[in-house]
Design an enzyme around this catalytic site. Structure first.
Site, mmCIF file in Angstrom:
data_model
loop_
_atom_site.group_PDB
_atom_site.id
_atom_site.type_symbol
_atom_site.label_atom_id
_atom_site.label_comp_id
_atom_site.label_asym_id
_atom_site.label_seq_id
_atom_site.Cartn_x
_atom_site.Cartn_y
_atom_site.Cartn_z
ATOM 1 N N HIS A 182 46.111 11.697 49.449
ATOM 2 C CA HIS A 182 46.639 12.480 50.571
ATOM 3 C C HIS A 182 48.144 12.254 50.580
ATOM 4 C CE1 HIS A 182 42.430 12.100 52.502
ATOM 5 N NE2 HIS A 182 42.544 13.266 51.867
ATOM 6 N N GLU A 223 49.895 9.857 52.959
ATOM 7 C CA GLU A 223 49.469 8.457 53.015
ATOM 8 C C GLU A 223 50.211 7.726 51.904
ATOM 9 O OE1 GLU A 223 45.191 8.544 52.987
ATOM 10 O OE2 GLU A 223 45.104 9.897 54.703
ATOM 11 N N HIS A 253 44.346 4.626 50.469
ATOM 12 C CA HIS A 253 44.612 5.596 51.515
ATOM 13 C C HIS A 253 45.394 4.926 52.638
ATOM 14 C CE1 HIS A 253 41.786 9.064 50.525
ATOM 15 N NE2 HIS A 253 41.622 8.208 49.515
ATOM 16 N N GLU A 306 41.908 1.583 52.977
ATOM 17 C CA GLU A 306 42.872 2.101 53.950
ATOM 18 C C GLU A 306 43.832 0.957 54.253
ATOM 19 O OE1 GLU A 306 42.707 5.204 55.345
ATOM 20 O OE2 GLU A 306 40.781 5.890 54.543
ATOM 21 N N HIS A 362 -34.003 -18.821 35.079
ATOM 22 C CA HIS A 362 -35.290 -19.390 35.483
ATOM 23 C C HIS A 362 -35.739 -20.324 34.367
ATOM 24 C CE1 HIS A 362 -35.835 -15.538 38.046
ATOM 25 N NE2 HIS A 362 -35.355 -16.527 38.789
ATOM 26 N N GLU A 387 -38.390 -19.394 31.775
ATOM 27 C CA GLU A 387 -38.250 -18.167 30.972
ATOM 28 C C GLU A 387 -37.348 -18.498 29.792
ATOM 29 O OE1 GLU A 387 -36.956 -15.139 33.717
ATOM 30 O OE2 GLU A 387 -38.647 -15.496 35.077
ATOM 31 N N HIS A 443 -34.009 -12.639 30.872
ATOM 32 C CA HIS A 443 -35.153 -13.202 31.598
ATOM 33 C C HIS A 443 -36.397 -13.083 30.720
ATOM 34 C CE1 HIS A 443 -33.570 -13.338 35.948
ATOM 35 N NE2 HIS A 443 -32.542 -13.023 35.188
ATOM 36 N N GLU A 489 -35.429 -8.294 30.492
ATOM 37 C CA GLU A 489 -36.668 -9.054 30.335
ATOM 38 C C GLU A 489 -37.073 -8.923 28.873
ATOM 39 O OE1 GLU A 489 -38.288 -10.614 32.913
ATOM 40 O OE2 GLU A 489 -37.088 -9.875 34.586
#
Length: 1546
Positions: free
Chosen positions: A108, A111, A228, A315, A542, A545, A676, A762
């Site tokens: 500016h 300024e 500025h 500024e 089990h 089994e 099983h 099974e």
């Protein structure tokens, strides 16, 4: 007042010292005065032009003037370029990496202060370019460009003394356009051309604007200031927001950095930070641009958005164009000078470097440099150079370039300690398409393998099965029932026989303390390989089994003996990690085995007489929107799978069930078969049923997939698929509940709470058949066992990565649309989801990321489909995204109000009024009200929801799936809070208990350094075996023997092989040898890296046994083994030992080396060192550090780059969280600590590491516990029996330096004896000398600090957090459980925990004693990328400390006063001197080398000295005698001897 003589002397000393330091040389005084003379008045355009050109001529090596364009009236836009030297060679690296800085003033025209400050700055820099160290450094390291006026037309029009005029003030250019509104706006369209088309970036803009835009885009500035006037404040981006209204904060991605830069200028300015001028108040003298007032088309936003430059607007004065009289300009120069210089130095913040092609090393222009969590990239420029301003901290930095693979460097530690140079960080990119971390070739290769496996499995369901199975070798052993002991022996025998593809581990114990053994069969049995699925078989839940139990024992051997001999088995083992547990109920089996008959009885149950398949958590079901499909109620889901949910209470579940649940949750199983007996059918979920349902079947969301899996077993079974055996089942499969309802079964729990698809199989009608019938059962089932686990290759598979960092993301939920069952990614970001053939939409979602959906994914009945997700981090404060989210919510809210009866309410009853309900990543909480009820509106998605209330422990529910499907009621989510203080996940009691144990261990170790060692060691049992040298085979047998004898505290594994294919064995000794226990440190010993140095090897073999036999019988050993996980590798160089062992004598020879004749302790990566800020301390250069380089692929991918032993050791070092390590050598008697290497060209003997005091402590712990070492009088003399490595002799490529620099491990090299290969009979004495020291050294792991890092909201442990000890440049990182250990010598420390994505946290004044380590816990807050909290806090802390220093410290004030007084005296003396010499024939100004700016009468000069002024008068200015920069230039001569009286305007 009485003043003592000592005080008087002190005052005089201060006065004298301040005089010395504050006094400026006459040279400095005259230069400052010259600048003040320059600032007596403003300079018009012509004067400015001539000044700049004259200075450029006088300083031609460091200054040049150019024009970047012209105004509409033809005035040049002049720029001074200052740097030392001016560039002449564009290939010079130093010059290429100089950051470019620019000042622009007088944008500016009215300024004007900034314009004059720039003229003064140019002159000041030139005058001081050689005599002032700081200015010389600034010019040498920085490319400085200064434009005093961007609007010279406006300035010429402006009127001096006009403070704030509008209209004809000269603010605009000659076309009456405000140049700071003329740049492109991100929120407005570009200017339109006459034909209506949109113009380019430059179209329709002012000449000045275009020139500056092109200059910005060309020069690649790093930092910029725009000066500025009209206020006194530093204003930072953004200047404009989408709202275009004042008081709307324009937060940029680099907001914290901009605030820091603004603070830097403001604090250095003499008045700005006080915010006392101009009537406006700005906190600390800074403001966000848009928050002050919105500027559309401003220059500072253009810099940030369109270039690499960071610009701030300053500024400088309340009055824009004040009168120059009364010293206004000199006062402003005093106000701004330091701020101007300091701000330019900020160009060196952050990082810089080159981005180059890895093959050609040519620079890559235009590569993007991206910082994780800061969505603002910069680009590389000429020769691939780049700069990126950053505040101190840890960053993940990714570089991408078209045609190249991206590259990320992790945890880059930016300190900004060096104000002359940013951190150098180069990138070498490889040519390629960065489609993702997994290449198309990899995907295609796996697809091909999976297709082959799928085809094999299909053959097993046809008559081709006989041919396929006929090609497989059968185990020769006849079938028999294995008791528990014989089963364990068989498993251990197979593990010993096939160590490369098997590992044996236990998941817990039964009621009667029998181990629950699991065998892994895989090409890499010890680790989860990213992208490889894991499956499991379990049998004998089990006890009666038993067919499944015997089939699985046989199946393990079947896989092993056919590996590498059969393509199907080899591909299966190489590409699937298979876990096999022959029995979950060994107690029941042992009972049943002893019975003469086997009716349904007690053997089915465990030793507490409970059916284990009814003891898992009962899954409550409800009907889904698809009425025929059941789903688990919300509180039963497979997202909330945290270990402590079920397993912390040892009495809540049976030990076998508890162990199985823990096992299920910590391994990423994809598919499971539960064997099983008693029928012949494959039974799939659900076993339970929706309450009061009349449906026979209880279909799961994955019913079609489960039917596919069940059929894969039944159809590959010789009889099951017929469905005509003991029970009739169509196709040999059944839905569980359709057969009979079970509550508390394992398969429902596995499906609902993990990512695992489990089927109960099974395997035969007879539960406990005659032993002679087992062969036929095996023949029926073996093909089905193979076919079933091969189903894991079907469905989808893939990875989830972070889209920016390419880092794998764990914990991501993979959701198949219309199937209410999710899976989650594992720690490597990999996932597997078995699906039946079809077309699917798939969404990946995780808290903290935007979800991503892939649509129309085709799944075939061949290889699984590869799907890759790249999730974008979801920053809750991302303004663009936030605006989008708000708009989405707004639109949906309108839709909800108008058309939808329900948006969403989460409703619950807490019973606690005022509790906070918080949603992670949504920083807005609601409170519970009457009766503890609460409601929380939410959109559909996954959420982590935390409830906190005063006096209660907080509670978080993770990955809560909000669907909003039910329009009549929100999702019900209740919380039950426990009374307590939510101090943290680790209780004070736990910390105190560990402290007590560590204190005890520390005291034991201390005893070993005193005469009490004999008593302590005398209480320990010694192995009975006489010492002998163990050949490789003997050593392996010994290790396996010890592993078999002490299975509960040992595990044996290999880390790789030597050149001659000998395994590199490691034994772990720990109460939980198979796992890293959170909060328990890991240590290691390594020996025999030199094959001919054998004492350490034999001592470690003995030490393993020593620990084992004393465990549970000696308090020291028991506490050590229970609280430290110990890894011991007796030999890293078995080939060298085998060679040396065969020699009759042992001079230094080939046995030292490996089989490739290389010294392994010179083959690690060479660590290059540099001096740290503490000059006596060395540190690794930035590219050698333990933060951003400890990725496995950095060193270990190329098998030819390193020796196999070194490569294996490095891989081992990087995957285990070792804290402390001892590397045993021979040939001397000393403990040698880092560094072994030395700073290049250093003259210091010692090469001290940042942890020098701690390493000395560690070295002494060994030497002082050794019977002789501490005396330092053996083969070599060493004080206290310790030495710094380089002080003894320098080593490059040693293991201890590499371990220290690249891991969190503190390693010491220990020479355990003078004789490298002593007589076998002497080994006992070496053992006696070293055994106490071996114990004492690893016990040092209890010293220093330890702790955890948690997420402050979720309380989840955070891995990968860097733990930094202030003033010690060596960090450690947290492991996967968030735990960390840092050995430290006693002292008081400040400790910071930091990780990308979190705010750092610092604990100050942490006291470390010589007893137990100090427990330190961090709770890190998730750091949304725009949350400037921690950085703002840092700035505020610095600012507050500065204010405190200025306000309250008397010494500062005294010295400042004395300096001011001294300065006044000096100036007074100069004035007196000048006045006294006024009558001399030589002008005083000629003597001192400058001529004052002083108007003279017209009679005193000729017309050639007159200058035209705009007001019509002629005023002469005498010359500034500027020094030349010729070769014979001497600044002192120039200033104090007038060399020229010619006017600079002549």
């Amino acid at each position: 007042m009485y003043i003592s003589s000592s005080s008087l002397w002190l005052i005089l000393l201060l006065l004298y010292t301040s005089f010395i330091f504050c006094q400026r040389s006459p040279l400095k005084v005259e230069k400052d005065t010259a600048v003040y003379e320059l600032l007596k008045q403003y300079h018009r355009y012509n004067e400015l032009n001539q000044l700049l050109n004259q200075w450029a001529n006088n300083y031609s090596k460091i200054a040049q003037v150019s024009s970047i364009g012209k105004t509409s009236t033809g005035r040049e836009l002049l720029v001074a370029h200052l740097t030392s030297p001016l560039p002449v060679n564009n290939d010079d690296e130093f010059q290429l990496l100089k950051p470019k800085f620019k000042w622009v003033a007088n944008m500016h025209g009215d300024e004007a202060i900034g314009r004059e400050m720039m003229i003064a700055l140019i002159y000041y820099l030139l005058l001081n370019s050689k005599s002032d160290t700081r200015i010389n450094r600034l010019l040498t390291t920085t490319d400085i460009y200064i434009m005093p006026s961007m609007n010279p037309d406006g300035f010429e029009k402006a009127v001096e003394g006009s403070c704030d005029k509008v209209g004809e003030s000269g603010r605009e250019n000659s076309h009456r356009v405000d140049l700071n509104r003329d740049f492109p706006s991100p929120y407005k369209p570009l200017n339109s051309m006459a034909n209506g088309k949109i113009g380019d970036l430059f179209y329709g803009r002012q000449e000045e604007t275009i020139a500056v835009m092109k200059w910005i885009l060309k020069e690649n500035f790093v930092l910029s200031g725009n000066l500025h006037g009209g206020s006194v404040v530093a204003s930072y981006p953004y200047d404009e927001t989408i709202h275009n209204t004042s008081s709307s904060y324009g937060r940029s991605p680099d907001d914290s950095l901009f605030r820091f830069l603004a603070h830097t200028y403001s604090n250095k300015h003499l008045t700005m930070s006080k915010s006392l001028d101009c009537g406006a108040e700005f906190l600390d003298g800074i403001t966000n641009g848009a928050a002050w007032y919105d500027v559309s088309g401003g220059m500072q936003d253009f810099n940030y958005l369109h270039s690499n430059a960071f610009e701030i607007t300053f500024e400088l004065s309340c009055c824009k164009y004040p009168l120059a009289k009364d010293g206004t300009l000199t006062k402003e120069w005093d106000n701004n000078r330091e701020a101007l210089l300091t701000y330019m130095e900020m160009s060196h913040l952050g990082i810089k470097g080159f981005i180059r092609d890895v093959q050609t090393t040519t620079g890559i222009v235009g590569a993007l440099i991206q910082i994780e969590s800061i969505p603002h990239a910069v680009r590389s420029v000429q020769s691939g150079a780049y700069w990126r301003l950053l505040l101190p901290g840890l960053y993940n930095i990714t570089v991408t370039a078209t045609g190249y693979l991206s590259q990320t460097k992790y945890n880059v530690n930016v300190t900004n300690e060096n104000i002359t140079s940013a951190l150098r960080l180069d990138f070498l990119l490889q040519i390629g398409n960065d489609d993702g971390p997994i290449s198309a070739q990899d995907v295609s290769s796996i697809n091909s393998i999976y297709n082959t496996l799928s085809n094999y499995a299909k053959k097993l369901s046809t008559d081709s099965r006989h041919e396929l199975l006929g090609n497989l070798i059968e185990p020769k052993e006849k079938f028999q029932y294995h008791t528990y002991d014989s089963m364990v022996n068989k498993l251990k025998e197979l593990n010993t026989k096939y160590p490369h593809i098997t590992t044996l581990y236990t998941i817990g114990q039964s009621v009667e303390k029998r181990d629950l053994w699991v065998m892994i069969i895989s090409d890499h049995p010890l680790v989860h390989e990213a992208g490889e699925p894991e499956v499991r078989y379990i049998a004998n839940i089990h006890g009666d089994e038993v067919v499944g139990r015997e089939c699985l024992i046989r199946f393990i051997e079947y896989l092993c003996i056919n590996y590498k001999l059969n393509d199907y088995i080899t591909k299966l083992v190489d590409n699937v990690r298979i876990h096999i547990m022959p029995t979950l109920n060994p107690d029941g089996f042992e009972y049943e085995y002893k019975q003469s008959a086997h009716p349904l009885g007690m053997g089915r149950l465990n030793a507490n007489h409970l059916d284990l398949n009814r003891e898992f958590p009962v899954i409550q079901l409800e009907s889904s929107l698809k009425k025929e499909i059941a789903r688990p109620k919300q509180e039963f889901n497979n997202n909330n799978n945290r270990l402590d949910k079920f397993t912390t209470d040892p009495n809540k579940f049976q030990p076998e069930v508890r162990a199985a649940m823990h096992w299920s949750l910590i391994y990423p199983f994809v598919l499971s078969g539960n064997l099983h007996g008693g029928s012949l059918v494959a039974n799939y979920p659900f076993d339970n049923r929706v309450k009061d349902s009349i449906d026979h079947e209880s279909k799961s969301p994955d019913d079609s997939t489960f039917r596919m899996l069940a059929k894969s077993y039944s159809q590959a079974h010789l009889k099951m698929y017929k469905g005509e055996a003991c029970d009739r089942f169509q196709d040999g499969i059944t839905n569980g509940a359709d057969w009979y309802v079970i509550e508390g079964g394992m398969q429902d729990w596995s499906y609902v709470f993990t990512s695992n698809m489990e089927v109960t199989i099974e395997v035969g009608c007879d539960k406990f058949p005659n032993e002679n019938d087992l062969q036929s059962y095996w023949d029926d089932n073996k093909g089905a066992l193979l076919a079933f686990i091969t189903q894991v290759v079907h469905g989808i598979r893939g990875f989830v990565f972070d889209s920016k960092t390419k880092v794998p993301v764990s914990g991501v939920t993979i959701h198949i649309h219309n199937i209410e069952h999710n899976v989650t990614t594992y720690r490597d970001g990999d996932f597997f989801r078995i699906l039946s053939a079809g077309v699917y939409d798939i969404t990946a979602e995780r808290v903290g990321y935007e979800s991503e959906t892939k649509r129309n994914i085709i799944v075939t009945n061949q290889s699984s489909t590869y799907v890759e997700f790249k999730l974008k981090s979801n920053d809750s404060y991302n303004s663009g995204q936030l605006a989008s989210t708000i708009k989405e919510i707004y639109d949906q809210s309108k839709e909800f109000i108008r058309h939808r009866p329900l948006f969403l309410i989460i409703a619950g009853i807490c019973g606690i009024v005022g509790a906070l309900i918080q949603i992670e990543s949504i920083p807005h909480a609601v409170r519970s009200v009457q009766s503890g009820a609460y409601w929380r509106l939410l959109l559909p998605g996954l959420y982590n929801i935390t409830v906190t209330a005063t006096g209660y422990l907080s509670q978080t529910k993770y990955n809560v799936n909000v669907t909003n499907e039910n329009i009549t009621s929100a999702l019900r989510l209740d919380f039950l809070l426990q009374i307590g203080n939510d101090d943290g996940p680790i209780s004070t009691q736990d910390v105190s208990s560990i402290n007590s144990i560590y204190n005890t261990l520390s005291n034991y170790a201390k005893k070993l350094s005193t005469d009490s060692r004999h008593e302590l060691l005398g209480n320990l049992m010694e192995p009975k075996e006489k010492f002998q040298y163990h050949t490789y085979d003997l050593m392996v047998n010994k290790l396996k023997e010890l592993n078999t004898k002490y299975p509960h505290i040992t595990t044996l594994y290999t880390i790789g092989q030597s050149v001659e294919k000998r395994d590199l064995w490691v034994m772990i000794i720990s109460d939980h040898p198979l796992v890293h226990e959170a909060g328990e440190p890991e240590v290691r010993y390594i020996a025999n890296i030199h094959g001919d140095e054998v004492v350490g090897r034999e001592c470690l073999i003995r030490f393993i046994e020593y620990l084992c036999i004393n465990y549970k019988s000696n308090d020291y050993i028991t506490k050590l083994v229970d609280n430290v996980r110990i890894h011991i590798m007796p030999t890293l160089n078995p080939d060298g030992f085998e060679y040396e062992y065969k020699q009759s004598t042992h001079p230094l020879g080939m046995g030292r080396l490996n089989a490739n004749h290389l010294d392994l302790n010179r083959e690690f990566p060479v660590i290059q060192l540099e001096s740290s800020l503490k000059k006596d301390i060395a540190r690794p250069k930035q590219e050698f550090n333990n933060n951003n380089n400890n990725r496995l692929d950095k060193f270990t991918k190329d098998p030819n780059k390193f020796q196999p032993e070194v490569r294996a050791a490095m891989h081992w070092s990087l995957i285990y969280p070792f804290v402390l390590s001892g590397n045993l050598h021979g040939g001397s008697l000393v403990a040698n600590y880092p560094f072994d290497n030395r700073v290049k060209e250093s003259i210091d003997h010692e090469s001290k590491s940042p942890d020098d005091s701690t390493f000395r402590m560690l070295a002494k712990s060994y030497s002082q516990a050794h019977s002789k070492m501490y005396k330092g009088e053996a083969c070599d003399r060493f004080q206290d029996g310790i030495t710094n490595g380089a002080d003894w002799y320098v080593i490059e490529g040693g293991m201890q330096d590499w371990s220290y620099v690249f891991t969190s491990n503190m390693e010491v090299t220990i020479e355990v004896g003078c004789d490298k290969f002593p007589n076998e009979n002497d080994l006992q004495s070496y053992w006696d000398d070293n055994k106490g020291a071996l114990l004492a050294f690893i016990t040092q792991v209890v010293h220093g600090i330890r702790g955890f890092v948690f997420d402050s909201k979720t309380k989840v442990p955070v891995s990968g957090v860097v733990i930094h000890i202030h003033d010690i440049e060596h960090n450690v990182t947290t492991y996967r459980d968030g735990d960390f250990f840092r050995v430290l010598s006693p002292g008081v420390y400040d400790i910071t925990a930091e990780r990308v994505g979190y705010e750092s946290e610092t604990k100050r004044n942490i006291i470390v004693t010589n007893q137990s380590s100090t427990y330190v816990e961090f709770k890190l807050k998730s750091n949304d990328s725009y949350n400037s909290g921690p950085l703002a806090s840092t700035i505020k802390e610095i600012y507050d400390q500065s204010k405190e220093f200025i306000r309250h410290r008397p010494l500062f004030l005294i010295i400042a006063g004395i300096c001011a007084l001294t300065l006044a005296m000096v100036f007074g003396s100069i004035v007196v001197y000048l006045r006294c010499c006024a009558g001399s024939s030589i002008s005083p100004y000629s003597r001192v080398g400058f001529r004052r700016y002083e108007p003279l009468s017209q009679d005193d000069v000729d017309s050639s000295s007159l200058l035209p002024r705009s007001n019509g008068y002629k005023v002469v200015r005498n010359t500034h005698a500027m020094p030349s920069d010729s070769e014979d230039y001497n600044e002192e001569d120039t200033l104090f001897t007038s060399k020229s009286s010619q006017s600079i305007f002549a």
